[in-house]
Design an enzyme around this catalytic site. Structure first.
Site, PDB file in Angstrom:
ATOM      1  N   HIS A  32       0.544  -1.335   0.013  1.00  0.00           N
ATOM      2  CA  HIS A  32       0.501   0.067  -0.212  1.00  0.00           C
ATOM      3  C   HIS A  32       0.545   1.013   0.107  1.00  0.00           C
ATOM      4  O   HIS A  32       0.616   2.020  -0.562  1.00  0.00           O
ATOM      5  CB  HIS A  32      -0.819   0.218   1.361  1.00  0.00           C
ATOM      6  CG  HIS A  32      -1.953  -1.627   1.472  1.00  0.00           C
ATOM      7  ND1 HIS A  32      -2.758  -1.617   0.905  1.00  0.00           N
ATOM      8  CD2 HIS A  32      -1.663  -1.953   2.762  1.00  0.00           C
ATOM      9  CE1 HIS A  32      -3.497  -2.034   0.972  1.00  0.00           C
ATOM     10  NE2 HIS A  32      -2.809  -2.365   2.040  1.00  0.00           N
TER      11      HIS A  32
HETATM   12  O1  RIB Z   1      -5.779   0.383   4.379  1.00  0.00           O
HETATM   13  C1  RIB Z   1      -4.158   0.395   4.424  1.00  0.00           C
HETATM   14  C2  RIB Z   1      -3.288   0.917   5.333  1.00  0.00           C
HETATM   15  O2  RIB Z   1      -3.770   1.069   6.220  1.00  0.00           O
HETATM   16  C3  RIB Z   1      -1.345   0.786   5.191  1.00  0.00           C
HETATM   17  O3  RIB Z   1      -0.721   2.474   5.515  1.00  0.00           O
HETATM   18  C4  RIB Z   1      -1.013   0.101   6.110  1.00  0.00           C
HETATM   19  O4  RIB Z   1       0.558   0.789   7.098  1.00  0.00           O
HETATM   20  C5  RIB Z   1      -2.511   0.455   7.437  1.00  0.00           C
HETATM   21  O5  RIB Z   1      -2.167   2.413   7.722  1.00  0.00           O
END
Ligand code: RIB
Ligand code: CA
Length: 315
Positions: free
Chosen positions: A241
Site C-alpha cells: 500500500h
Molecule cells: O489500508 C492500508 C493502510 O492501512 C496502510 O497505510 C497500512 O499501513 C495501514 O496503515
C-alpha cells in the site's frame, strides 16, 4: 527539467508498508527527506514513533522525528488488530535501536517548522490516518502555501478494506481526510484501487532477499511477515500500500492516474470513511485528486529492488 530533489515530510504509522515506503524514500536521491512524523493508526502513536526512530536508524536517515496525535481529531481511535503488523506495529526482524531521540515538538509543530524553514515548497507523504496533516492545516494556515502537494495512501474508489466502503487510513479519521480533500491542495491518492495491484509475490520477496545488504535483509523479512498475513486472508500476495504514495512522486509513469473529484463520507451508517469519487463527473465539479487506479506491477517491484540496492553502499 528541475533536477533539484523534492523536499518531503514522511508522516505515517509504521507499519510494515510505511517502513518500506520510507526505505525507498531514503534511498532515492530525487527525494530529500526533511523529517518524519508518527500518527496513531496501525498501532499507538507511541509505538509508531518508536518504529519511526528504528526505521530511520536502519537506513541512517538522520532527520527530526516527532510524535503526533494520540487519537483522531474528533472520534475515538480504532484499535487495529495486532495480527496485521504485530504487537509492536512492526513485528518480524530485530531492528536497530533509535540513533536519534524524538523531537520535543509535536508532529504538527515539527511539520510547521520544516515548512517554514524550507526554501522550497514541500511535499507531504501521508501513509497513515490524516490526523496530523489535518491538524497542521487547521492550526497553521500560514504554512499552507509552503505545501507543494500531499501524496496519500488512503481510500478506495471501488471498495474498502475495513468496511465494505472504507479503507483503514480514511476510516480511522474521516474528519481529517475530509479536511485534507477540501484543502484545495494538490493530492495524489493511492487508494486500494492501485495498492492491491502492487502485490509482492513470493518470488519478489526472494528477489529482495537476494540483494544481500543489511537493509534488504530486513525488508525481505518485513515482506515475508506481510505476505504471510495477507495470504492467510486470501490474498495472492502482499499489497504494498504505502510505497505507492512514494513511488508516484518519482515514477508517475508506471501508474494509471485519473483526475477525479473526491469527497469523504464522515457520518454514513454503512459508508463512513468512504472516498466517494465522481468518476463520470456528474457533479461537474473540478477534480481535487489525482487518483492512482493501476500500476505496472513488475516495474514497481524492479524499481523497489533498485532503490534497496542503493543501501549496499551504506558504510
Ligand atoms: O489500508 C492500508 C493502510 O492501512 C496502510 O497505510 C497500512 O499501513 C495501514 O496503515
Ligand atoms: Ca500506513
Amino acid at each position: 527539467m528541475n533536477n533539484k530533489p523534492i523536499p518531503v515530510i514522511l508522516d505515517g504509522d509504521p507499519g510494515h508498508d510505511d517502513a518500506i515506503g520510507w526505505v525507498i524514500a531514503g534511498a532515492c536521491d530525487r527525494l530529500k527527506v526533511l523529517g518524519c512524523t508518527a500518527v496513531n493508526g496501525n498501532c499507538s502513536v507511541n509505538k509508531a514513533a518508536y518504529n519511526a526512530q528504528r526505521v530511520c536508524a536502519l537506513i541512517n536517515l538522520d532527520v527530526p522525528i516527532a510524535k503526533g496525535q494520540r487519537k483522531p481529531l474528533f472520534i475515538e481511535p480504532i484499535k487495529a488488530p495486532s495480527n496485521i503488523h504485530g504487537e509492536s506495529g512492526l513485528d518480524g526482524p530485530v531492528l536497530p535501536e533509535p540513533k536519534r531521540e524524538l523531537e520535543e515538538e509535536t508532529a504538527v509543530e515539527l511539520m510547521a517548522r520544516l515548512l517554514n524553514e524550507s526554501d522550497e515548497k514541500v511535499t507531504i507523504v501521508a501513509t497513515g490516518p490524516l490526523t496530523n496533516v489535518a491538524a497542521l492545516l487547521i492550526t497553521h494556515p500560514e504554512v499552507k502555501d509552503k505545501i507543494e502537494q500531499i501524496s496519500i495512501m488512503g481510500g478506495g474508489i471501488l471498495y474498502g478494506n475495513w468496511t465494505p466502503a472504507a479503507e483503514f487510513n480514511i476510516l480511522v479519521d474521516p474528519d481529517a481526510a475530509d479536511i485534507v480533500f477540501k484543502s484545495g491542495l494538490p493530492i495524489y491518492m493511492a487508494g486500494l484501487d492501485v495498492t492491491e495491484k502492487a502485490l509482492v509475490l513470493p518470488e519478489d520477496v526472494e528477489l529482495i532477499r537476494s540483494i544481500g545488504n543489511p537493509v534488504s535483509d530486513i525488508v525481505s523479512e518485513w515482506l515475508e511477515f506481510f505476505y504471510i498475513f495477507h495470504k492467510s486472508i486470501g490474498y495472492e500476495g502482499a499489497p504494498l500500500h504505502d510505497p505507492c504514495a512514494i513511488m508516484v512522486l518519482i515514477h508517475p509513469e508506471i501508474f494509471d492516474i485519473r483526475d477525479y473529484y473526491v469527497e469523504v463520507e464522515t457520518s454514513g451508517e454503512y459508508t463512513k470513511g468512504c472516498t466517494v469519487a465522481d468518476v463520470y463527473n456528474v457533479t461537474g465539479k473540478k477534480s481535487n485528486a489525482k487518483c492512482l487506479m493501476g500500476v505496472d506491477r513488475k516495474k514497481f517491484i524492479e524499481l523497489m529492488a533498485d532503490y534497496i540496492r542503493n543501501y549496499s553502499e551504506v558504510k
